[in-house]
Design a protein around this motif. Structure first.
Motif, PDB file in Angstrom:
ATOM      1  N   PHE A 123       0.849  -1.193   0.000  1.00 46.90           N
ATOM      2  CA  PHE A 123       0.000   0.000   0.000  1.00 46.90           C
ATOM      3  C   PHE A 123       0.885   1.243   0.000  1.00 46.90           C
ATOM      4  CE2 PHE A 123       0.698  -1.011   4.489  1.00 46.90           C
ATOM      5  CZ  PHE A 123       1.084   0.218   5.019  1.00 46.90           C
ATOM      6  N   PRO A 124       0.427   2.347  -0.590  1.00 45.32           N
ATOM      7  CA  PRO A 124       1.248   3.555  -0.660  1.00 45.32           C
ATOM      8  C   PRO A 124       1.196   4.379   0.628  1.00 45.32           C
ATOM      9  CG  PRO A 124      -0.799   3.906  -1.818  1.00 45.32           C
ATOM     10  CD  PRO A 124      -0.818   2.470  -1.371  1.00 45.32           C
ATOM     11  N   GLY A 125       2.321   4.998   0.980  1.00 51.76           N
ATOM     12  CA  GLY A 125       2.365   5.914   2.122  1.00 51.76           C
ATOM     13  C   GLY A 125       2.264   5.219   3.469  1.00 51.76           C
ATOM     14  N   TYR A 126       1.737   5.950   4.435  1.00 55.20           N
ATOM     15  CA  TYR A 126       1.571   5.428   5.791  1.00 55.20           C
ATOM     16  C   TYR A 126       0.088   5.216   6.074  1.00 55.20           C
ATOM     17  CZ  TYR A 126       6.416   6.787   6.681  1.00 55.20           C
ATOM     18  OH  TYR A 126       7.779   6.895   6.633  1.00 55.20           O
ATOM     19  N   LYS A 127      -0.230   4.152   6.780  1.00 57.10           N
ATOM     20  CA  LYS A 127      -1.628   3.948   7.161  1.00 57.10           C
ATOM     21  C   LYS A 127      -1.700   3.047   8.395  1.00 57.10           C
ATOM     22  CE  LYS A 127      -3.245  -0.196   4.727  1.00 57.10           C
ATOM     23  NZ  LYS A 127      -4.243  -0.713   3.768  1.00 57.10           N
ATOM     24  N   PRO A 128      -2.775   3.152   9.175  1.00 56.54           N
ATOM     25  CA  PRO A 128      -2.940   2.268  10.327  1.00 56.54           C
ATOM     26  C   PRO A 128      -3.269   0.853   9.865  1.00 56.54           C
ATOM     27  CG  PRO A 128      -4.840   3.714  10.097  1.00 56.54           C
ATOM     28  CD  PRO A 128      -3.843   4.159   9.087  1.00 56.54           C
ATOM     29  N   LEU A 129      -2.652  -0.127  10.499  1.00 57.87           N
ATOM     30  CA  LEU A 129      -2.880  -1.520  10.134  1.00 57.87           C
ATOM     31  C   LEU A 129      -3.908  -2.161  11.054  1.00 57.87           C
ATOM     32  CD1 LEU A 129       0.726  -2.934   9.465  1.00 57.87           C
ATOM     33  CD2 LEU A 129      -0.887  -1.936   7.833  1.00 57.87           C
ATOM     34  N   THR A 130      -4.709  -3.033  10.493  1.00 60.49           N
ATOM     35  CA  THR A 130      -5.631  -3.814  11.307  1.00 60.49           C
ATOM     36  C   THR A 130      -4.844  -4.922  12.011  1.00 60.49           C
ATOM     37  OG1 THR A 130      -6.075  -5.389   9.520  1.00 60.49           O
ATOM     38  CG2 THR A 130      -7.477  -3.408   9.634  1.00 60.49           C
ATOM     39  N   ASP A 131      -5.434  -5.505  13.043  1.00 58.57           N
ATOM     40  CA  ASP A 131      -4.770  -6.611  13.739  1.00 58.57           C
ATOM     41  C   ASP A 131      -4.506  -7.766  12.771  1.00 58.57           C
ATOM     42  OD1 ASP A 131      -4.846  -5.159  16.027  1.00 58.57           O
ATOM     43  OD2 ASP A 131      -6.487  -6.282  16.968  1.00 58.57           O
ATOM     44  N   GLU A 132      -5.459  -8.025  11.886  1.00 57.43           N
ATOM     45  CA  GLU A 132      -5.302  -9.112  10.927  1.00 57.43           C
ATOM     46  C   GLU A 132      -4.108  -8.863  10.005  1.00 57.43           C
ATOM     47  OE1 GLU A 132      -8.075  -7.471  11.525  1.00 57.43           O
ATOM     48  OE2 GLU A 132      -9.350  -8.998  12.485  1.00 57.43           O
ATOM     49  N   ALA A 133      -3.957  -7.612   9.561  1.00 54.04           N
ATOM     50  CA  ALA A 133      -2.855  -7.268   8.664  1.00 54.04           C
ATOM     51  C   ALA A 133      -1.503  -7.418   9.357  1.00 54.04           C
ATOM     52  CB  ALA A 133      -3.023  -5.848   8.147  1.00 54.04           C
ATOM     53  N   ILE A 134      -1.456  -7.062  10.646  1.00 49.59           N
ATOM     54  CA  ILE A 134      -0.200  -7.181  11.407  1.00 49.59           C
ATOM     55  C   ILE A 134       0.201  -8.645  11.552  1.00 49.59           C
ATOM     56  CG2 ILE A 134       0.860  -6.842  13.674  1.00 49.59           C
ATOM     57  CD1 ILE A 134      -0.918  -4.307  13.927  1.00 49.59           C
ATOM     58  N   ILE A 135      -0.769  -9.473  11.904  1.00 46.50           N
ATOM     59  CA  ILE A 135      -0.483 -10.901  12.077  1.00 46.50           C
ATOM     60  C   ILE A 135      -0.061 -11.523  10.751  1.00 46.50           C
ATOM     61  CG2 ILE A 135      -1.521 -13.131  12.650  1.00 46.50           C
ATOM     62  CD1 ILE A 135      -3.295 -11.573  14.673  1.00 46.50           C
ATOM     63  N   GLU A 136      -0.754 -11.134   9.687  1.00 44.11           N
ATOM     64  CA  GLU A 136      -0.439 -11.661   8.359  1.00 44.11           C
ATOM     65  C   GLU A 136       0.930 -11.203   7.872  1.00 44.11           C
ATOM     66  OE1 GLU A 136      -2.249 -11.475   3.810  1.00 44.11           O
ATOM     67  OE2 GLU A 136      -3.526 -10.945   5.513  1.00 44.11           O
ATOM     68  N   ALA A 137       1.367 -10.017   8.307  1.00 41.55           N
ATOM     69  CA  ALA A 137       2.661  -9.475   7.870  1.00 41.55           C
ATOM     70  C   ALA A 137       3.832 -10.322   8.366  1.00 41.55           C
ATOM     71  CB  ALA A 137       2.812  -8.035   8.351  1.00 41.55           C
TER      72      ALA A 137
END
Length: 300
Positions: A219-233
């Motif tokens: 994704f471009p730039g900065y954005k807040p991540l969901t809990d699901e996105a953090i775990i998936e990362a």
């Protein structure tokens, strides 16, 4: 209408012949004159952008500086100059009160209203292009050197920085793809949300130069991540700026985020903090930042 249609190709042909007839020396002279016109009045310069200020010092032209912005914290001598405010929240009145003969600012300085006031004043306002790449750094040096009228010094600095960068990048790139760390750069925790760095950012740029992987995705730039996105990362490393003012996010605060606590990075206490300007400045010291980040990620 028919007459105009007949004349257009004729004019274009004549123009092409005229240009072709120009001696090569004349064309080169025109290019040289255009380059020389980049130079500004260097009597009293206000520098906006930590990378711009670093380059001016690296070129040995700091004697022209009368002020700098808040992000210009290196070298230490720069801190003795008057501070005109944060680069994205400039006060035009404060800058103009210093009677500058020119303002040299990194791309992205602002806000737009302030730039409108500054550009409407009788002071040249020059913007230095910003790209978070190896070539972007060299382009900054070339532009600042041209503005200061020290092209030879700029070429020498470019050569030195280029060689240093190439060596650091090549060393980082020796690591096998399967061994490269997944890095999550966290800008801040806002309202319990992890503000992470995507593409087109300085953090993404330094991660790539270090031959690591931006775990946040594309994704471009900065954005807040969901809990699901953090775990998936599945980040192996959490990377943050060390603010140095006691206000940095602590490991304990990171662990209070349930999703972060489940990541390999926090389970292994792999949190790296680096000086923000050094890490994200994309100036003459970026090769050093690549080496420091690699040493912190892999040891050695």
């Amino acid at each position: 209408m028919r007459k105009h249609t007949k004349q257009a190709p004729f004019c274009a042909t004549k123009l092409g012949r005229a240009l072709a007839a120009l001696p090569l020396a004349a064309l080169l002279l025109g290019s040289s004159v255009a380059h020389a016109e980049d130079k500004v009045d260097t009597t009293r310069i206000v520098s906006v952008g930590g990378d711009v200020t670093e380059i001016i010092y690296a070129l040995g032209e700091e004697k022209h500086l009368v002020a700098r912005d808040t992000t210009s914290m290196f070298p230490q001598e720069a801190m003795k100059l008057p501070d005109v405010g944060y680069m994205r929240a400039l006060s035009p009145e404060g800058i103009l009160a210093l009677s500058p003969t020119s303002i040299i600012a990194i791309e992205g300085a602002g806000p737009p209203e302030a730039l409108t006031v500054l550009k409407s004043a009788s002071v040249p306002f020059e913007t230095v292009p910003n790209a978070y790449t190896r070539d972007g750094i060299l382009a900054k040096i070339e532009k600042v050197g041209a503005l200061l009228g020290v092209n030879d010094k700029a070429k020498a600095l470019e050569a030195s920085v280029s060689a240093d960068l190439d060596a650091a990048i090549a060393d980082a790139g020796k690591r096998a793809e399967k061994d490269r760390k997944r890095v999550l750069f966290i800008l801040s925790l806002q309202g319990g949300k992890v503000m992470a760095s995507g593409t087109g950012t300085a953090a993404d740029g330094i991660i790539k130069l270090s031959s690591a992987i931006n775990a946040a995705g594309d994704f471009p730039g900065y954005k807040p991540l969901t809990d699901e996105a953090i775990i998936e990362a599945k980040p192996d490393v959490i990377l943050m700026m060390n603010r140095g003012d006691g206000a940095s996010t602590t490991n304990e605060e990171l662990l209070k985020q349930p999703a972060l606590a489940l990541t390999p990075a926090l389970q292994n206490k792999a949190v790296i903090r680096m000086d923000g300007l050094h890490l994200l400045g994309f100036g003459p010291r970026t090769a050093s930042a690549v080496r420091e980040l690699n040493a912190a990620m892999y040891g050695g």
